[in-house]
Design an enzyme around this catalytic site. Sequence first.
Site: not given
Length: 223
Positions: A190-192
């Site tokens: 999640n692009r985290f």
Amino acid sequence: MSEPVDRLPQTRKSYESPVFDRPESSPLALFRQWYDEAAEHVREPNAMTVSTLDEWGPSSRIVLLKGIDDSGFVFFTDYDSAKGRQLRTDPRVAVNFPWQDMERQVRIRGLAEAVAPDDSDAYFAVRPHGSQIAASVSKQSQPVDGREQMQAEYDAALAEYDGKDVPRPDHWGGFRVRAFEIEFWQGQKNRFHDRWVFRRADGSHEPADLADASAWTPVRLYP
Ligand SMILES: Cc1cc2nc3c(=O)[nH]c(=O)nc-3n(C[C@H](O)[C@H](O)[C@H](O)COP(=O)(O)O)c2cc1C
């Protein structure tokens, strides 16, 4: 396979690496570990982007890492090239290792300084003869009339040094990037992503010994 260029907005890869927790080792030890892991998956893990400054702004290009130790990251180039002149005028430099195949990148900010002439001699001596000739005749980053002109100069030097050692030209040698900041980035779902930047423990922006863990504080950054 990736999407072609006209589908860039739809191009999306998911990153799913193990969580990257607070590093306990020195920046040098962690870099060496990540480098060895990259060496298994990345075609040229020593290819790094070097960014320099002049009065018109930053510029970037790829060079090859040829050595690393507690004082920094070494690459070789033409001291009279655009980057060579820029670094001799303004040593501020940024380096990026784009190890996407590992869902990783390493970013470095620091100051560049020329390596000792003996170190440049030692590396020049182990380069292939043809590369030595090319380094001798190339006026890197200067305009040239055509490929024929370059080739004629190369052929002339090849004849001149037939059976002889090519001396290292004064205009060719190494730079060492001495880091004051080094960030390790690991892609996550999640692009985290996980980001740990080693900053100087004393809050300064002076380059420090990369093997001395006490000189550095790892700080987690939002992705
Ligand atoms: C994979 C790759 C590796 C390169 N390695 C070097 C290198 O080690 N040293 C170098 O001077 N140029 C290297 N180059 C060429 C530089 O990217 C650049 O074109 C050249 O150094 C001139 O840059 P400048 O005009 O900004 O000084 C490499 C290019 C590529 C694509």
